[in-house]
Structures are given as C-alpha cells and as structure tokens.
Write an enzyme that holds these catalytic residues in place. Structure first.
Site, short mmCIF file in Angstrom:
data_model
loop_
_atom_site.label_atom_id
_atom_site.label_comp_id
_atom_site.label_asym_id
_atom_site.label_seq_id
_atom_site.Cartn_x
_atom_site.Cartn_y
_atom_site.Cartn_z
N LYS A 55 1.23 9.85 5.83
CA LYS A 55 1.32 8.43 6.20
C LYS A 55 2.63 7.78 5.72
CE LYS A 55 -3.69 7.74 6.63
NZ LYS A 55 -4.82 6.79 6.49
N LYS A 60 0.86 -1.18 0.00
CA LYS A 60 0.00 0.00 0.00
C LYS A 60 0.89 1.23 0.00
CE LYS A 60 -3.64 2.31 2.55
NZ LYS A 60 -4.62 2.18 3.63
N LYS A 120 -1.97 -1.47 -3.94
CA LYS A 120 -2.86 -0.30 -3.92
C LYS A 120 -2.04 0.97 -3.98
CE LYS A 120 -5.88 1.80 -0.56
NZ LYS A 120 -6.40 1.71 0.77
N SER A 140 -10.05 5.43 -4.84
CA SER A 140 -10.99 6.55 -5.01
C SER A 140 -10.49 7.61 -6.00
CB SER A 140 -11.27 7.17 -3.65
OG SER A 140 -10.08 7.60 -3.03
N ARG A 199 -10.88 9.50 1.93
CA ARG A 199 -10.80 10.08 3.29
C ARG A 199 -11.98 11.02 3.53
NH1 ARG A 199 -4.24 11.01 3.27
NH2 ARG A 199 -3.74 8.81 3.05
N GLU A 207 7.58 -6.71 1.04
CA GLU A 207 6.38 -6.62 1.89
C GLU A 207 5.42 -7.76 1.59
OE1 GLU A 207 5.28 -4.95 4.35
OE2 GLU A 207 6.25 -3.00 4.45
N TYR A 256 -14.70 1.22 -7.52
CA TYR A 256 -15.95 1.99 -7.44
C TYR A 256 -16.64 2.04 -8.80
CZ TYR A 256 -13.47 3.42 -3.27
OH TYR A 256 -12.78 3.40 -2.09
C1 PBG Z 1 -7.08 3.36 5.31
C2 PBG Z 1 -7.60 3.14 3.94
C3 PBG Z 1 -7.47 4.05 2.89
C4 PBG Z 1 -8.09 3.50 1.78
C5 PBG Z 1 -8.59 2.25 2.15
N1 PBG Z 1 -8.27 2.04 3.50
C6 PBG Z 1 -6.92 5.41 2.82
C7 PBG Z 1 -5.72 5.80 3.54
O1 PBG Z 1 -4.76 5.04 3.70
O2 PBG Z 1 -5.71 6.95 3.97
C8 PBG Z 1 -8.17 4.18 0.46
C9 PBG Z 1 -9.07 3.61 -0.55
C10 PBG Z 1 -9.40 4.54 -1.64
O3 PBG Z 1 -8.80 5.61 -1.83
O4 PBG Z 1 -10.33 4.21 -2.37
N2 PBG Z 1 -6.93 2.28 6.12
#
Ligand code: PBG
Length: 336
Positions: free
Chosen positions: A231, A209, A262, A288, A219, A247, A327
């Site tokens: 993050k 990720k 991701k 997203s 968010r 990882e 989505y």
């Molecule tokens: C956080 C989480 C995130 C997403 C899924 N789980 C965002 C982040 O790490 O801030 C993002 C998914 C998306 O953008 O569609 N645990």
C-alpha cells in the site's frame, strides 16, 4: 547582574537539596500530580462484524477478540456501554462471493455495516458509531482503492467513497472515517454529505496513516489480505514526519472534524507534532499488530499485557491523542 549572583550564592549557602521524590511518595500524591489520566471517554472499540445470526467467532490473529454477527454484537455493545465505553468503530468481514473488482458491495443498501448501523443507532442512542470508509474489505485484491491497469486510481475511488459515506450517514453513523489515504477524499465526502443533508455527520479522517507492518492481524480479521503488491503508493512512508503534518493540515482544510494518526505507539512524535499544529481533536489508532505483539509475549509469560497496555495507552494520550482506537480496552478498564 550582581543581584542574580548574590541570589544564587545565598541559595547555594542554604544547601537545600532539590527532592523530586516528595511528590512521588504515596499513591495519593502520585494520583494528585499525575499529568495524564486515562478514562473510558478516551476510547473507541474496533468491532468486527460477520453475516448470519448467533455467531461469535474467535480471530486467530487477534487473541481474545471476536467477530460478531449483528445480533451478538448487540450484546457485546451493551456490555461495553455498561462499563462506560461508548464509541465503536465498525469493520465488516465480507464473504468472498460478495467481493468484486469495483467493490460494489460497499454501496449496497443491504450491506452488513449499513444494516448494523440502522440497528445499533436505534438501539443505543447513547453511543457513537464510527463507520470505516474504505474499499479494502470489498475488493477482491484487498487494496483500498479501485484498480485500473495495475494502479490504484485516486479520483474514481474518491467518488465511491463519497457515496459510501452518504449510505453510512443515512444508516445512522455519527462519524464516517475515511481510512484509504486517497487525495481529496475529505473535501469530497464533506460536500457529498452536506448535499445529501447530513450536515451533522462528522468526518474522522485517517490523516497520517503509515504503510505499516502492524496491520497484518487486522487484514486476517476482515479477510482483506493483499493479493499483490503493497500500500506504499497511498499510505505514508514511516520515514516521514513533515509529510504527515502536511496530510493532517490538508485534511483540516478540507473540513475534517478529527485527525487520526496510525499506528500509534511507534508514531508518538507524529501525534505530538500534529497536536501542536491543530485545534481540532487528534485521534490515534493503537493497531492490531501493537495489540498482538504484546498478547503473544504475555501468553509466553514474558510480559504482563495489562501493565504494558496501560503504559502504552497512557503514552499515546500523553503524546496528545484525544481519542484512542484500541483492542486492549478490556485489559485496562479495571485499572482506570
Ligand atoms: C484499511 C484499514 C486497515 C486498518 C484499518 N483500516 C488496514 C490496512 O490499511 O490494510 C488497520 C487497523 C489495525 O491494524 O488494527 N482501510
């Protein structure tokens, strides 16, 4: 040596041109020789939940996506099941008064996701429910881990994640999905699940990720915008591929059942490389921001969202994804 020379000469003297277009001549031929096909079984739909009843709230950052109260979500899930989509990843929007520095709502028996899982898993035995395991919807600062003296602490967070995974397993989750990027969480969650008797609940690990700019619409949707910092101390640096593979291999060693990458479309090289190195299923999250960019361009008449999504999702599958969170399922469902 001589033989090959003779052969090559004979071929050349026949003067037969190579015509690659033969197998592209008709829709039927193209379908027959398509190397990758998308089906309903490739997808998991992210579903945003809110408290209350009878609510279906538009999300300003995600055009045409809604937050549902649990009763409304039943109707939504039913409509996807009728169209062949049968995996759902659940995310809560937690009201501000339930957020805290220690994310204690995450462990409440009565939390939105725990209640939803109990209901959905009873109501839809034919579906798969994936429960996100991370603290960001529950912390006041929006980080995925507990905060101590300005730092996200690893091991104390992992303890909470293990309990959260057991709570969701008990409520009916088929897969728990740690999306936090703490070290050692997969092994810890596996042990916790096994000790509690949930040996058949799987772990879908967000293994690679990245610290991406493409999560902002999400968010907004869950109300987890960061109150400070970023993050980068736990999510991956977009510059790194080998670290992502490491990882994923570590998560596999820790008994993850599925390894997720991701975002998806900017990280096809990572999906492809991980797929080559594991025999576990690989998942990808078409996030997203990847959705919203295209919807915004479509709304301005600059791109056709249906076409772009079909091509994007096909590319993600071609790169090696066995399961895609997206989505954009509505936009491509008719074209499958
Ligand atoms: C956080 C989480 C995130 C997403 C899924 N789980 C965002 C982040 O790490 O801030 C993002 C998914 C998306 O953008 O569609 N645990």
């Amino acid at each position: 040596m001589q033989l090959t020379g003779v052969k090559a000469e004979a071929g050349a003297s026949l003067q037969i041109p190579t015509r690659m277009r033969r197998l592209r001549a008709s829709p039927s031929l193209r379908r027959l020789f398509g190397e990758t096909h998308l089906t309903e079984n490739d997808f998991a739909l992210p579903l945003f939940l809110i408290g209350g009843l009878n609510r279906r709230e538009p999300i300003s950052s995600l055009p045409q996506i809604y937050r549902y109260s649990v009763d409304e979500a039943l109707l939504c899930i039913r409509s996807y099941l009728d169209r062949g989509v049968h995996a759902f990843a659940l995310f809560p929007k937690v009201p501000h008064e339930k957020k805290s520095w220690d994310a204690k709502e995450a462990l409440s028996q009565d939390s939105l996701i725990a209640r939803a899982l109990r209901l959905f898993s009873q109501e839809f035995p034919e579906a798969t429910f994936i429960a996100d395991v991370a603290l960001d919807p529950f912390t006041t600062h929006g980080h995925d881990g507990l905060l101590l003296e300005g730092k996200i602490v690893n091991d104390a967070t992992v303890e909470v994640l293990g309990k959260m995974a057991c709570l969701y397993a008990e409520a009916g989750a088929h897969l728990v999905a740690p999306s936090d990027m703490m070290d050692g969480r997969v092994a810890h969650i596996r042990k916790a699940l096994d000790q509690a008797g949930f040996t058949s609940v799987g772990i879908l690990a967000y293994s690679a990720k990245y610290a991406s700019s493409l999560y902002h619409p999400f968010r907004e949707a869950v109300g987890s915008c960061l109150s400070f910092g970023d993050k980068c101390s736990y999510q991956l640096n977009p510059a790194n591929r080998r670290e992502a593979i490491l990882e994923a291999l570590l998560d596999e060693e820790e008994h993850a059942d599925i390894l997720l990458v991701k975002p998806a479309s900017l990280y096809l090289d990572v999906i492809c490389e991980i797929k080559k190195r594991t025999l576990r299923p690989v998942a990808a999250y078409h996030v997203s921001g990847e959705y919203t960019m295209v919807m915004a361009a479509d709304a301005q008449g600059l791109l056709d969202a249906r076409e772009v999504f079909f091509e994007t999702l096909m590319s993600i599958k071609r790169a090696g994804a066995d399961l895609i969170f997206s989505y954009a399922i509505d936009q491509i469902l008719e074209d499958l």
